[in-house]
Design a protein around this motif. Structure first.
Motif, mmCIF file in Angstrom:
data_model
loop_
_atom_site.group_PDB
_atom_site.id
_atom_site.type_symbol
_atom_site.label_atom_id
_atom_site.label_comp_id
_atom_site.label_asym_id
_atom_site.label_seq_id
_atom_site.Cartn_x
_atom_site.Cartn_y
_atom_site.Cartn_z
ATOM 1 N N ASP A 120 -0.673 54.847 -31.688
ATOM 2 C CA ASP A 120 0.656 54.368 -32.069
ATOM 3 C C ASP A 120 0.484 53.012 -32.751
ATOM 4 O OD1 ASP A 120 3.230 53.427 -32.340
ATOM 5 O OD2 ASP A 120 3.873 53.969 -30.323
ATOM 6 N N ALA A 121 0.580 53.024 -34.087
ATOM 7 C CA ALA A 121 0.393 51.793 -34.844
ATOM 8 C C ALA A 121 1.524 50.799 -34.621
ATOM 9 C CB ALA A 121 0.273 52.119 -36.336
ATOM 10 N N GLY A 122 2.613 51.217 -34.001
ATOM 11 C CA GLY A 122 3.711 50.307 -33.704
ATOM 12 C C GLY A 122 3.438 49.378 -32.541
ATOM 13 N N LEU A 123 2.384 49.661 -31.787
ATOM 14 C CA LEU A 123 1.987 48.783 -30.684
ATOM 15 C C LEU A 123 1.006 47.727 -31.171
ATOM 16 C CD1 LEU A 123 1.343 51.437 -27.880
ATOM 17 C CD2 LEU A 123 3.244 49.830 -27.988
ATOM 18 N N ARG A 124 0.976 46.607 -30.503
ATOM 19 C CA ARG A 124 -0.062 45.614 -30.752
ATOM 20 C C ARG A 124 -1.339 46.010 -30.031
ATOM 21 N NH1 ARG A 124 2.937 39.737 -29.899
ATOM 22 N NH2 ARG A 124 4.439 39.911 -31.622
ATOM 23 N N ALA A 125 -2.448 45.548 -30.526
ATOM 24 C CA ALA A 125 -3.699 45.741 -29.810
ATOM 25 C C ALA A 125 -3.596 45.097 -28.438
ATOM 26 C CB ALA A 125 -4.856 45.130 -30.602
ATOM 27 N N GLY A 126 -4.103 45.788 -27.420
ATOM 28 C CA GLY A 126 -4.025 45.271 -26.060
ATOM 29 C C GLY A 126 -2.792 45.706 -25.306
ATOM 30 N N GLN A 127 -1.885 46.415 -25.998
ATOM 31 C CA GLN A 127 -0.682 46.916 -25.349
ATOM 32 C C GLN A 127 -0.764 48.436 -25.201
ATOM 33 O OE1 GLN A 127 2.644 45.580 -27.703
ATOM 34 N NE2 GLN A 127 2.665 43.570 -26.733
ATOM 35 N N ALA A 128 -0.090 48.949 -24.182
ATOM 36 C CA ALA A 128 -0.051 50.391 -23.937
ATOM 37 C C ALA A 128 1.356 50.756 -23.489
ATOM 38 C CB ALA A 128 -1.067 50.779 -22.864
ATOM 39 N N PHE A 129 1.727 52.008 -23.758
ATOM 40 C CA PHE A 129 3.062 52.484 -23.378
ATOM 41 C C PHE A 129 2.945 53.857 -22.735
ATOM 42 C CE2 PHE A 129 6.720 55.214 -24.298
ATOM 43 C CZ PHE A 129 7.731 54.493 -23.680
ATOM 44 N N LEU A 130 3.699 54.054 -21.640
ATOM 45 C CA LEU A 130 3.810 55.359 -20.987
ATOM 46 C C LEU A 130 5.282 55.686 -20.772
ATOM 47 C CD1 LEU A 130 1.186 55.624 -18.082
ATOM 48 C CD2 LEU A 130 1.579 57.303 -19.892
ATOM 49 N N PRO A 131 5.717 56.896 -21.111
ATOM 50 C CA PRO A 131 7.078 57.301 -20.739
ATOM 51 C C PRO A 131 7.180 57.479 -19.235
ATOM 52 C CG PRO A 131 5.880 59.137 -21.694
ATOM 53 C CD PRO A 131 4.993 57.938 -21.843
ATOM 54 N N MET A 132 8.345 57.171 -18.695
ATOM 55 C CA MET A 132 8.520 57.084 -17.242
ATOM 56 C C MET A 132 8.840 58.404 -16.566
ATOM 57 S SD MET A 132 12.480 55.879 -16.915
ATOM 58 C CE MET A 132 12.628 56.778 -15.401
ATOM 59 N N HIS A 133 9.094 59.485 -17.324
ATOM 60 C CA HIS A 133 9.824 60.630 -16.789
ATOM 61 C C HIS A 133 9.007 61.570 -15.907
ATOM 62 C CE1 HIS A 133 12.905 59.384 -19.620
ATOM 63 N NE2 HIS A 133 11.998 59.400 -20.573
ATOM 64 N N TRP A 134 7.702 61.589 -16.043
ATOM 65 C CA TRP A 134 6.897 62.598 -15.367
ATOM 66 C C TRP A 134 6.337 62.072 -14.047
ATOM 67 C CZ3 TRP A 134 7.205 62.334 -20.644
ATOM 68 C CH2 TRP A 134 7.496 63.518 -21.316
ATOM 69 N N GLY A 135 6.590 62.825 -12.975
ATOM 70 C CA GLY A 135 6.078 62.463 -11.665
ATOM 71 C C GLY A 135 5.189 63.556 -11.118
ATOM 72 N N SER A 136 4.996 63.544 -9.818
ATOM 73 C CA SER A 136 4.070 64.490 -9.186
ATOM 74 C C SER A 136 4.603 65.914 -9.160
ATOM 75 C CB SER A 136 3.735 64.029 -7.767
ATOM 76 O OG SER A 136 4.905 63.948 -6.973
ATOM 77 N N ALA A 137 5.859 66.132 -9.553
ATOM 78 C CA ALA A 137 6.352 67.495 -9.719
ATOM 79 C C ALA A 137 5.764 68.152 -10.963
ATOM 80 C CB ALA A 137 7.875 67.508 -9.812
ATOM 81 N N PHE A 138 5.162 67.341 -11.842
ATOM 82 C CA PHE A 138 4.611 67.846 -13.092
ATOM 83 C C PHE A 138 3.108 67.555 -13.235
ATOM 84 C CE2 PHE A 138 9.030 66.636 -13.699
ATOM 85 C CZ PHE A 138 9.591 67.792 -14.215
ATOM 86 N N LEU A 139 2.630 66.486 -12.587
ATOM 87 C CA LEU A 139 1.253 66.039 -12.741
ATOM 88 C C LEU A 139 0.585 65.917 -11.380
ATOM 89 C CD1 LEU A 139 1.922 62.972 -15.088
ATOM 90 C CD2 LEU A 139 1.290 65.284 -15.822
ATOM 91 N N ASN A 140 -0.745 66.038 -11.358
ATOM 92 C CA ASN A 140 -1.414 65.721 -10.098
ATOM 93 C C ASN A 140 -1.380 64.204 -9.878
ATOM 94 O OD1 ASN A 140 -3.240 65.259 -12.233
ATOM 95 N ND2 ASN A 140 -5.027 65.751 -11.008
ATOM 96 N N GLY A 141 -1.497 63.796 -8.629
ATOM 97 C CA GLY A 141 -1.359 62.381 -8.290
ATOM 98 C C GLY A 141 0.081 62.018 -8.007
ATOM 99 N N ASP A 142 0.369 60.728 -8.050
ATOM 100 C CA ASP A 142 1.703 60.226 -7.691
ATOM 101 C C ASP A 142 2.591 59.956 -8.893
ATOM 102 O OD1 ASP A 142 1.034 60.394 -5.052
ATOM 103 O OD2 ASP A 142 0.633 58.253 -4.788
ATOM 104 N N GLY A 143 2.180 60.385 -10.088
ATOM 105 C CA GLY A 143 3.029 60.218 -11.252
ATOM 106 C C GLY A 143 2.885 58.860 -11.914
ATOM 107 N N ILE A 144 3.698 58.657 -12.955
ATOM 108 C CA ILE A 144 3.598 57.442 -13.775
ATOM 109 C C ILE A 144 3.748 56.187 -12.924
ATOM 110 C CG2 ILE A 144 4.582 56.211 -15.736
ATOM 111 C CD1 ILE A 144 3.273 58.961 -16.422
ATOM 112 N N ASN A 145 4.670 56.210 -11.976
ATOM 113 C CA ASN A 145 4.941 55.007 -11.189
ATOM 114 C C ASN A 145 3.941 54.770 -10.065
ATOM 115 O OD1 ASN A 145 7.206 53.647 -12.398
ATOM 116 N ND2 ASN A 145 8.425 55.433 -11.858
#
Length: 466
Positions: free
Chosen positions: A299-324
């Motif tokens: 994502d060229a809209g981000l600065r170097a050293g920055q990262a972004f994750l959408p908040m919507h997916w939790g453990s109902a969709f992914l292994n582990g405890d989700g984004i949070n």
């Protein structure tokens, strides 16, 4: 005019027929879960929210839910993460099934009518709360049973308007009849008014003890968790266009899942090059609180050293405890809003060379329930089971990855879980962890699984979506 003053508390107590109201407010959300975890609060009743996905520092939130002696969850949708901790589930009606009012951000109160009947045993929130209150009162204070006996939502609204009299949000002149005759109205709408109030505090009198406004001087405060050599990236989380909160509803709509099917960590292209990774590669994101494996995208809209994750997916969709699992519970001292917009993290390649992808057409809710055990499979470093849409129809997509191939028996179990027991085409090289199966129905692709070699996924998706 002070909404927190003793006189107003006494008025509401008299209206409700109780000796007094508490002098202090309840705990904000993060402090509430701290108190549950510490044993100061023994029971929690959760309604209209999904804290086992939405709150930061999920390990501590889930530890609190495990520690609680009683967890009641009032929920309209199956499959939310918090339901896994519920001792009692109360089925709630959702918005098109309820009768009542809604107030928007410009203080406009609108009358709403149910469009459809709630399914099964589901009821409106006020009906659930009143029924529980009557049952408790019958056991411990029978004289209070009539207090919780309401004829309908109109009676609940009428009581609410009486509690607002004399306050800045005065509804006391509003009723269902008024809203039916005049249409939506802005509060304040005190008794005797003929219309709502378009501009709040137009008289220069504010909702404070002396009627004067209060300004809070603020100064810059650095982030609670600065980056460091161990955690050099600045992670922020946020929303996507077509999803809402924890996807309990939006994840059911095929048109919405098409926008973004899978959560991905966005990085500046230079950072991605520095990691030696291309788009869709899996990375391990680690904070001081937890670890999450997700795909990465430039994502060229981000600065170097920055990262972004959408908040919507939790453990109902992914292994582990989700984004949070990653995010920071530090909070603003006034609003108590957690600092979800800055978490210091480390990002490294996940090194999970064996991968499997699959897709199946049909009811995504049923497929997710069937495939959910694979989200906690001990051999999988990354696992996602995601609602998707192909050709306007709902379906489910899986993506699994691990350091070593799954054993042959587990590969076949996975194929069976996707409904590929008698496929139209099949290939196996289980010695190298490879399996390919697909099934057709009415001349259309119905399901496929590619394990160990996923290069055919794009043309199969194009066939399914054709």
């Amino acid at each position: 005019r002070d909404p927190g003053n003793a006189a107003h508390r006494a008025e509401v107590a008299a209206l409700w027929g109780v000796p007094a109201l508490p002098d202090a407010p309840g705990l904000p959300a993060l402090q509430l879960f701290e108190a549950i975890r510490d044993g100061r609060i023994k029971a929690v009743w959760i309604a209209a929210t999904n804290p086992a996905q939405s709150l930061p520092d999920q390990a501590r939130v889930r530890a609190a839910l495990e520690a609680a002696e009683l967890v009641i969850v009032q929920e309209a949708f199956a499959g939310t993460e918090t339901l896994a901790y519920a001792d009692i589930v109360l089925p709630a009606a959702t918005w098109p099934e309820k009768d009542g009012t809604v107030t928007n951000s410009e203080r406009r109160v609108s009358r709403v009518h149910a469009a459809i009947a709630p399914p099964g045993d589901a009821q409106g929130d006020w009906q659930i709360v009143a029924a529980v209150a009557r049952a408790l009162a019958a056991r411990i204070a029978p004289e209070l049973v009539p207090t919780f006996t309401y004829a309908d939502a109109d009676a609940v609204f009428a009581e609410h308007t009486r509690t607002t009299a004399g306050r800045d949000l005065d509804y006391s002149g509003l009723s269902y009849a008024t809203l039916a005759q005049q249409g939506p109205q802005q509060w304040p709408y005190p008794a005797g008014a003929r219309q709502g109030t378009p501009r709040l505090y137009g008289d220069g009198i504010f909702a404070t003890a002396d009627g004067r406004a209060r300004f809070l001087p603020v100064t810059y405060r650095a982030v609670a968790e600065p980056v460091s050599e161990a955690f050099p990236w600045r992670l922020t989380t946020g929303r996507l266009r077509d999803h809402w909160h924890t996807m309990a509803r939006t994840g059911l709509a095929p048109a919405l899942t098409r926008h973004v099917e899978e959560p991905a960590l966005s990085l500046h292209p230079d950072d991605l090059d520095g990691l030696g990774l291309g788009p869709a590669a899996l990375v391990r994101v680690t904070s001081a609180r937890g670890t999450l494996i997700v795909p990465v995208q430039p994502d060229a809209g981000l600065r170097a050293g920055q990262a972004f994750l959408p908040m919507h997916w939790g453990s109902a969709f992914l292994n582990g405890d989700g984004i949070n699992a990653l995010t920071n519970p530090a909070r603003d001292p006034v609003s108590h809003q957690p600092e979800l917009k800055h978490t210091a993290v480390a990002i490294t390649p996940a090194a999970l060379p064996w991968q499997a992808v699959g897709w199946a057409r049909g009811d995504a809710v049923a497929w997710r329930a069937r495939l959910r055990p694979w989200l906690s499979h001990p051999s999988l470093g990354y696992a996602s089971v995601l609602p998707v849409a192909m050709s306007g129809e709902s379906g489910v997509r899986i993506r699994f990855a691990s350091a070593q191939p799954l054993p042959p028996g587990q590969l076949r179990e996975l194929a069976q879980a996707l409904g590929l027991t008698t496929p139209d085409a099949s290939f196996e090289d289980t010695g190298r962890g490879r399996l390919r199966r697909l099934a057709r129905r009415d001349g259309r692709l119905d399901a496929y699984l590619l394990a160990g070699d996923t290069r055919a996924a794009d043309p199969l998706d194009a066939w399914a979506d054709g």
